[in-house]
Scaffold this motif. Structure first.
Motif, PDB file in Angstrom:
ATOM      1  N   GLY A 109      10.464   5.086  28.844  1.00  0.00           N
ATOM      2  CA  GLY A 109      10.827   6.457  28.490  1.00  0.00           C
ATOM      3  C   GLY A 109      12.060   6.517  27.614  1.00  0.00           C
ATOM      4  N   THR A 110      13.053   5.693  27.943  1.00  0.00           N
ATOM      5  CA  THR A 110      14.296   5.678  27.167  1.00  0.00           C
ATOM      6  C   THR A 110      14.058   5.170  25.756  1.00  0.00           C
ATOM      7  N   LEU A 111      13.331   4.066  25.635  1.00  0.00           N
ATOM      8  CA  LEU A 111      13.065   3.493  24.314  1.00  0.00           C
ATOM      9  C   LEU A 111      12.231   4.437  23.459  1.00  0.00           C
ATOM     10  N   ALA A 112      11.250   5.091  24.075  1.00  0.00           N
ATOM     11  CA  ALA A 112      10.388   6.001  23.317  1.00  0.00           C
ATOM     12  C   ALA A 112      11.168   7.219  22.818  1.00  0.00           C
ATOM     13  N   MET A 113      11.937   7.838  23.701  1.00  0.00           N
ATOM     14  CA  MET A 113      12.657   9.058  23.324  1.00  0.00           C
ATOM     15  C   MET A 113      13.725   8.785  22.263  1.00  0.00           C
ATOM     16  N   PHE A 114      14.578   7.775  22.520  1.00  0.00           N
ATOM     17  CA  PHE A 114      15.661   7.521  21.576  1.00  0.00           C
ATOM     18  C   PHE A 114      15.171   6.792  20.325  1.00  0.00           C
ATOM     19  N   GLY A 115      14.129   5.987  20.478  1.00  0.00           N
ATOM     20  CA  GLY A 115      13.586   5.297  19.310  1.00  0.00           C
ATOM     21  C   GLY A 115      13.031   6.273  18.284  1.00  0.00           C
ATOM     22  N   THR A 116      12.203   7.224  18.750  1.00  0.00           N
ATOM     23  CA  THR A 116      11.638   8.206  17.819  1.00  0.00           C
ATOM     24  C   THR A 116      12.719   9.130  17.257  1.00  0.00           C
ATOM     25  N   SER A 117      13.682   9.490  18.106  1.00  0.00           N
ATOM     26  CA  SER A 117      14.756  10.377  17.658  1.00  0.00           C
ATOM     27  C   SER A 117      15.629   9.697  16.601  1.00  0.00           C
ATOM     28  N   LEU A 139      28.217  17.774  20.434  1.00  0.00           N
ATOM     29  CA  LEU A 139      28.275  17.642  21.889  1.00  0.00           C
ATOM     30  C   LEU A 139      26.929  17.998  22.514  1.00  0.00           C
ATOM     31  N   ARG A 140      26.270  19.015  21.977  1.00  0.00           N
ATOM     32  CA  ARG A 140      24.958  19.392  22.509  1.00  0.00           C
ATOM     33  C   ARG A 140      23.943  18.270  22.327  1.00  0.00           C
ATOM     34  N   ASP A 141      23.975  17.624  21.162  1.00  0.00           N
ATOM     35  CA  ASP A 141      23.058  16.509  20.923  1.00  0.00           C
ATOM     36  C   ASP A 141      23.282  15.376  21.914  1.00  0.00           C
ATOM     37  N   VAL A 142      24.554  15.091  22.172  1.00  0.00           N
ATOM     38  CA  VAL A 142      24.903  13.956  23.028  1.00  0.00           C
ATOM     39  C   VAL A 142      24.533  14.209  24.490  1.00  0.00           C
ATOM     40  N   VAL A 143      24.612  15.467  24.918  1.00  0.00           N
ATOM     41  CA  VAL A 143      24.374  15.789  26.327  1.00  0.00           C
ATOM     42  C   VAL A 143      22.923  16.186  26.602  1.00  0.00           C
ATOM     43  N   ALA A 144      22.323  16.992  25.732  1.00  0.00           N
ATOM     44  CA  ALA A 144      21.018  17.593  26.028  1.00  0.00           C
ATOM     45  C   ALA A 144      19.901  16.561  26.159  1.00  0.00           C
ATOM     46  N   GLN A 145      19.809  15.643  25.208  1.00  0.00           N
ATOM     47  CA  GLN A 145      18.687  14.705  25.221  1.00  0.00           C
ATOM     48  C   GLN A 145      18.734  13.738  26.407  1.00  0.00           C
ATOM     49  N   PRO A 146      19.880  13.114  26.708  1.00  0.00           N
ATOM     50  CA  PRO A 146      19.914  12.260  27.897  1.00  0.00           C
ATOM     51  C   PRO A 146      19.618  13.023  29.186  1.00  0.00           C
ATOM     52  N   THR A 147      20.093  14.266  29.283  1.00  0.00           N
ATOM     53  CA  THR A 147      19.813  15.068  30.476  1.00  0.00           C
ATOM     54  C   THR A 147      18.318  15.330  30.616  1.00  0.00           C
ATOM     55  N   VAL A 157      11.875  22.629  36.486  1.00  0.00           N
ATOM     56  CA  VAL A 157      12.760  23.784  36.299  1.00  0.00           C
ATOM     57  C   VAL A 157      14.143  23.330  35.826  1.00  0.00           C
ATOM     58  N   LEU A 158      14.655  22.249  36.419  1.00  0.00           N
ATOM     59  CA  LEU A 158      15.967  21.742  36.028  1.00  0.00           C
ATOM     60  C   LEU A 158      15.960  21.222  34.590  1.00  0.00           C
ATOM     61  N   ALA A 159      14.841  20.599  34.205  1.00  0.00           N
ATOM     62  CA  ALA A 159      14.732  20.098  32.831  1.00  0.00           C
ATOM     63  C   ALA A 159      14.817  21.249  31.833  1.00  0.00           C
ATOM     64  N   SER A 202      18.353  22.902  32.030  1.00  0.00           N
ATOM     65  CA  SER A 202      19.417  22.112  31.401  1.00  0.00           C
ATOM     66  C   SER A 202      19.436  22.303  29.894  1.00  0.00           C
ATOM     67  N   GLN A 203      18.246  22.418  29.298  1.00  0.00           N
ATOM     68  CA  GLN A 203      18.190  22.607  27.847  1.00  0.00           C
ATOM     69  C   GLN A 203      18.678  23.995  27.448  1.00  0.00           C
ATOM     70  N   ILE A 204      18.342  24.989  28.254  1.00  0.00           N
ATOM     71  CA  ILE A 204      18.811  26.353  27.982  1.00  0.00           C
ATOM     72  C   ILE A 204      20.333  26.418  28.070  1.00  0.00           C
ATOM     73  N   ILE A 205      20.885  25.778  29.109  1.00  0.00           N
ATOM     74  CA  ILE A 205      22.334  25.772  29.294  1.00  0.00           C
ATOM     75  C   ILE A 205      23.034  25.034  28.146  1.00  0.00           C
ATOM     76  N   CYS A 206      22.472  23.884  27.770  1.00  0.00           N
ATOM     77  CA  CYS A 206      23.065  23.114  26.676  1.00  0.00           C
ATOM     78  C   CYS A 206      23.038  23.910  25.366  1.00  0.00           C
ATOM     79  N   ASN A 207      21.913  24.561  25.098  1.00  0.00           N
ATOM     80  CA  ASN A 207      21.785  25.332  23.863  1.00  0.00           C
ATOM     81  C   ASN A 207      22.737  26.527  23.833  1.00  0.00           C
ATOM     82  N   LYS A 208      23.012  27.064  25.002  1.00  0.00           N
ATOM     83  CA  LYS A 208      23.826  28.275  25.068  1.00  0.00           C
ATOM     84  C   LYS A 208      25.322  27.990  25.101  1.00  0.00           C
ATOM     85  N   PHE A 209      25.731  26.938  25.797  1.00  0.00           N
ATOM     86  CA  PHE A 209      27.150  26.750  26.058  1.00  0.00           C
ATOM     87  C   PHE A 209      27.799  25.566  25.337  1.00  0.00           C
TER      88      PHE A 209
END
Length: 206
Positions: A82-90, A107-115, A149-151, A154-161
Motif C-alpha cells: 500500500g505504501t509503495l503504491a500510493m507514494f510511488g504513483t504520487s 503542510l497539508r500534502d505532508v500530513v493528509a496522504q500519510p494519514t 469515516v476517520l479516513a 481526516s481529509q476534510i480536516i486537513c483540507n480545511k485547517f
C-alpha cells in the motif's frame, strides 16, 4: 462423471487465500475436493459446505508451521504494498513536471496522504479479520466503518485547517521522479515474489 465447477473452485481458492494459507496447502485442499466430487458425484456444497465456511474449517485445522503464512508477514506485505503504491504513483506524477526545478509540498500534502494511507491499511486489515473470523464479528465490521469515516474525516480536516500554500518541503523534481520509479519497481518485485510464493501447487502424482 461429475467435476468440480469453476465457480466453487475459484471461490474456494479466494477464501483459502484470505486465511493466509500457503499455495502448497491450497493445492492439496483443491485436489481433495476435486477427487471427492469426481468419485462420488456429490455436490461440493453438500459435501464440504460453502467455500467460505470450508476455508475456515481448513484454517482451524491447519498447522501454522507448515501450511500458513504468519500474520506478521501478511500485515507487513500489505503495508509495504500500500505504501509503495500510493507514494510511488504520487511521486511519479509529481516528478513528471520536469519543467519545474523543485516540487513544493505544503503542510497539508505532508500530513493528509500519510494519514489517509494509515486509515486505509487499518480498514483493510479489519475487513480481512472480519471476513476470516470463525464467527460473525460485528465489532470488526463496525471497526471497518469507523476507519472509513476517520479516513474521510481526516481529509476534510486537513483540507480545511492545514496550510496548502507555504512549502515545507521542496525536493528537486528529478529526485521526486526517481523515488516514484524506485517505489513502483519495488512494488512490482514485491508483488511478483508474493505471487510466486503463493502460487497454487497441486500435490505431485505418485
Amino acid at each position: 462423471m461429475m467435476t468440480l465447477d469453476k465457480k466453487y473452485h475459484d471461490d474456494l481458492v479466494k477464501a483459502l487465500r484470505l486465511h493466509e494459507i500457503s499455495g502448497r496447502r491450497v493445492g492439496e485442499v483443491l485436489a481433495e475436493v476435486e477427487a471427492h466430487v469426481t468419485e462420488t458425484g456429490e455436490d461440493p456444497v453438500d459435501a464440504f459446505g460453502r467455500p467460505r465456511d470450508y476455508a475456515k474449517q481448513v484454517a482451524a485445522q491447519l498447522d501454522p508451521a507448515t501450511g500458513k503464512r504468519s500474520t506478521g508477514e501478511t500485515v507487513a506485505i500489505s503495508i509495504a504494498s500500500g505504501t509503495l503504491a500510493m507514494f510511488g504513483t504520487s511521486f511519479l506524477g509529481d516528478g513528471l513536471a520536469l519543467d519545474q526545478p523543485t516540487i513544493d509540498y505544503s503542510l497539508r500534502d505532508v500530513v493528509a496522504q500519510p494519514t489517509l494511507l494509515v486509515m486505509i491499511i487499518i480498514g483493510t486489515m479489519l475487513a480481512f479479520r472480519a471476513y476470516t473470523a470463525r464467527s460473525h464479528n460485528k465489532l470488526l465490521g463496525a471497526g471497518v466503518a469507523v476507519a472509513a469515516v476517520l479516513a474521510l474525516g481526516s481529509q476534510i480536516i486537513c483540507n480545511k485547517f492545514l496550510d496548502d500554500v507555504t512549502p515545507v518541503l521542496s525536493p528537486p523534481s528529478w529526485l521526486v521522479l526517481t523515488l516514484g520509479v524506485v517505489f513502483l519497481v519495488a512494488l512490482a518485485v514485491l508483488l511478483t515474489q508474493a505471487i510466486r510464493r503463493n502460487r497454487v501447487r497441486y500435490p505431485a502424482a505418485k
